[in-house]
Scaffold this motif. Structure first.
Motif, PDB file in Angstrom:
ATOM      1  N   TYR A   1       0.814  -1.209   0.000  1.00  0.00           N
ATOM      2  CA  TYR A   1       0.000   0.000   0.000  1.00  0.00           C
ATOM      3  C   TYR A   1       0.852   1.264   0.000  1.00  0.00           C
ATOM      4  O   TYR A   1       0.426   2.302  -0.521  1.00  0.00           O
ATOM      5  CB  TYR A   1      -0.946   0.005   1.203  1.00  0.00           C
ATOM      6  N   LYS A   2       2.041   1.181   0.560  1.00  0.00           N
ATOM      7  CA  LYS A   2       2.914   2.354   0.591  1.00  0.00           C
ATOM      8  C   LYS A   2       3.248   2.834  -0.815  1.00  0.00           C
ATOM      9  O   LYS A   2       3.466   4.028  -1.042  1.00  0.00           O
ATOM     10  CB  LYS A   2       4.195   2.024   1.363  1.00  0.00           C
ATOM     11  N   LYS A   3       3.243   1.921  -1.792  1.00  0.00           N
ATOM     12  CA  LYS A   3       3.497   2.304  -3.189  1.00  0.00           C
ATOM     13  C   LYS A   3       2.418   3.251  -3.701  1.00  0.00           C
ATOM     14  O   LYS A   3       2.646   3.995  -4.653  1.00  0.00           O
ATOM     15  CB  LYS A   3       3.542   1.052  -4.077  1.00  0.00           C
TER      16      LYS A   3
ATOM     17  N   ASN B   1       0.987   5.473  -1.664  1.00  0.00           N
ATOM     18  CA  ASN B   1       0.940   6.534  -0.656  1.00  0.00           C
ATOM     19  C   ASN B   1      -0.178   6.312   0.350  1.00  0.00           C
ATOM     20  O   ASN B   1      -0.777   7.254   0.865  1.00  0.00           O
ATOM     21  CB  ASN B   1       0.805   7.913  -1.310  1.00  0.00           C
TER      22      ASN B   1
ATOM     23  N   ASN C   1      -0.497   4.874   3.890  1.00  0.00           N
ATOM     24  CA  ASN C   1       0.385   4.519   4.995  1.00  0.00           C
ATOM     25  C   ASN C   1      -0.431   3.912   6.134  1.00  0.00           C
ATOM     26  O   ASN C   1      -1.178   4.609   6.830  1.00  0.00           O
ATOM     27  CB  ASN C   1       1.147   5.758   5.474  1.00  0.00           C
TER      28      ASN C   1
ATOM     29  N   HIS D   1      -6.349   8.931   1.445  1.00  0.00           N
ATOM     30  CA  HIS D   1      -5.572  10.155   1.238  1.00  0.00           C
ATOM     31  C   HIS D   1      -6.303  11.389   1.759  1.00  0.00           C
ATOM     32  O   HIS D   1      -5.704  12.460   1.855  1.00  0.00           O
ATOM     33  CB  HIS D   1      -5.295  10.369  -0.258  1.00  0.00           C
TER      34      HIS D   1
END
Length: 401
Positions: free
Chosen positions: A80-82, A84, A86, A220
């Motif tokens: 998931y970090k790919k 953005n 977190n 986000h």
């Protein structure tokens, strides 16, 4: 005989699967059926996932933890970090497919009689899950003429009352392929903040966005972290529909505690599925690129082909691998049944999902179908030929005015 429950009577049939017996009967008559009705990708599962399945050498197929294997949840954080997004392993609960994640979100957050605002057309099973939870779907209309863009905020506020508890979105959208813009996502965020609502965001198609625009997740959106529940699944990302592995992700600890009670009651998510899903996270970048490029090509093939058929219109889907198309027919369900029961062209026919099943507004989507471009290009091209012939022959064709 005792009566069936009201819930059982109200539960809608799936527009995606209810015509399946007709397709089986057509095949038994020797007819080849092009399945455009269901989002079952024909692209291969990552080899690393298949290899993990073949290498399973266990003496015992035990329960897994109710929230899913820690090792898998840890690897998901990196994935998931790919995008953005977190999160920590504690923010993630593994479920039996994205479907269970939606159901448990509703069960944990909503009381009987609570209302969820959902843009329509919408994934048909949201209605089924709402009925299971005793909640009610209130739909806000989008139109094929406007490409299924969200209406102005005032239209949402007209639906909000003391029973409204949540907004549900699917982004990119099933069944339309619509991708919500940053403006639309901010509009939703502002409504969630203003009325203190939950936001359930089904994001299982995030890998398939064709606009070049940055992906905007509900995760986000700032200021509503404790209101947001993200729904995910490996079914479409890795062509792993059958292993039934999804995820429910939220920063809200109280939601997670409530969801875990339902998870404990069902004991555990699928053991074998988690093993395959965890291994699939090691798929190389080339796998994602090849799958993406294939869907881009299929999308162009299908949409160009549909819009060349007289009387047919489809907007260009910006994500996922579906489109909703308007047909020159009196009733799309009758047409879809006729295609399977009575029509064939050179021994072939098509199966589509009547779009009326993705609406709750009576009469909406009556001349529309959902089409999934999950078949290889050659099959899509032939399916378009067959669809054109079917529309030329169908006795309920409606000519344009």
């Amino acid at each position: 005989m005792p009566e069936i429950s009201v819930r059982g009577l109200e539960m809608p049939e799936s527009p995606i699967r209810k015509l399946a017996p007709l397709a089986v009967a057509a095949k038994n008559r020797g007819i080849k059926v092009y399945h455009l009705n269901i989002g079952q990708p024909d692209l291969p599962t990552p080899q690393c996932g298949l290899d993990a399945l073949k290498r399973i050498d266990r003496k015992l197929l035990e329960y897994s933890p109710s929230q899913g294997f820690l090792s898998y949840r840890e690897k998901l954080c990196g994935f998931y970090k790919k995008f953005n997004i977190n999160v920590t392993p504690d923010d993630i609960i593994i479920t039996a497919g994205g479907s269970e994640a939606v159901l448990y979100s509703f069960m944990a957050c909503l009381n009987p009689g609570d209302e969820i605002i959902v843009p329509e057309p919408a994934y048909a099973n949201y209605m089924a899950f709402a009925i299971s939870a005793g909640a009610k779907i209130k739909t806000i209309a989008t139109s094929i003429e406007e490409g299924f863009a969200l209406p102005k905020v005032e239209k949402f506020e007209e639906l909000i009352n003391e029973r409204t508890r949540a907004i549900m979105i699917c982004n990119p959208n099933n069944p339309t392929g619509y991708l919500y813009t940053r403006r639309e996502m901010n509009q939703i965020r502002d409504l969630v903040k203003k009325y203190d609502l939950y936001l359930f965001s089904d994001e299982v198609y995030r890998e398939y966005i064709y606009t070049g625009s940055p992906y905007i997740s509900a995760m986000h959106l700032q200021g509503i972290e404790n209101n947001t529940v993200l729904i995910d699944s490996v079914s479409k990302r890795y062509s792993e529909c059958g292993i039934r592995i999804g995820a429910l992700i939220t920063k809200n600890e109280e939601i997670r505690k409530a969801v875990m009670k339902f998870c404990q009651a069902r004991l555990s998510p699928p053991l074998i599925g988690q093993i395959v899903a965890e291994a699939s996270l090691d798929a190389p970048a080339s796998y994602y690129r090849d799958v993406y490029d294939e869907y881009v090509d299929r999308r162009k093939c299908l949409i160009d082909g549909l819009n060349r058929i007289p009387g047919v219109y489809s907007p260009i889907p910006m994500g996922a691998f579906y489109t909703v198309a308007r047909l020159p027919v009196d009733d799309s369900e009758k047409f879809c049944r006729w295609c399977l029961n009575e029509f064939s062209y050179e021994g072939e026919t098509v199966m589509m999902a009547p779009a009326s099943g993705f609406y709750t507004t009576p009469g909406a989507g009556r001349n529309q179908v959902r089409i999934a471009y999950v078949l290889k290009r050659e099959d899509l091209q032939q399916a378009l030929v067959v669809l054109r012939k079917a529309l030329e022959t169908y006795p309920g064709r409606v000519e344009e005015e």
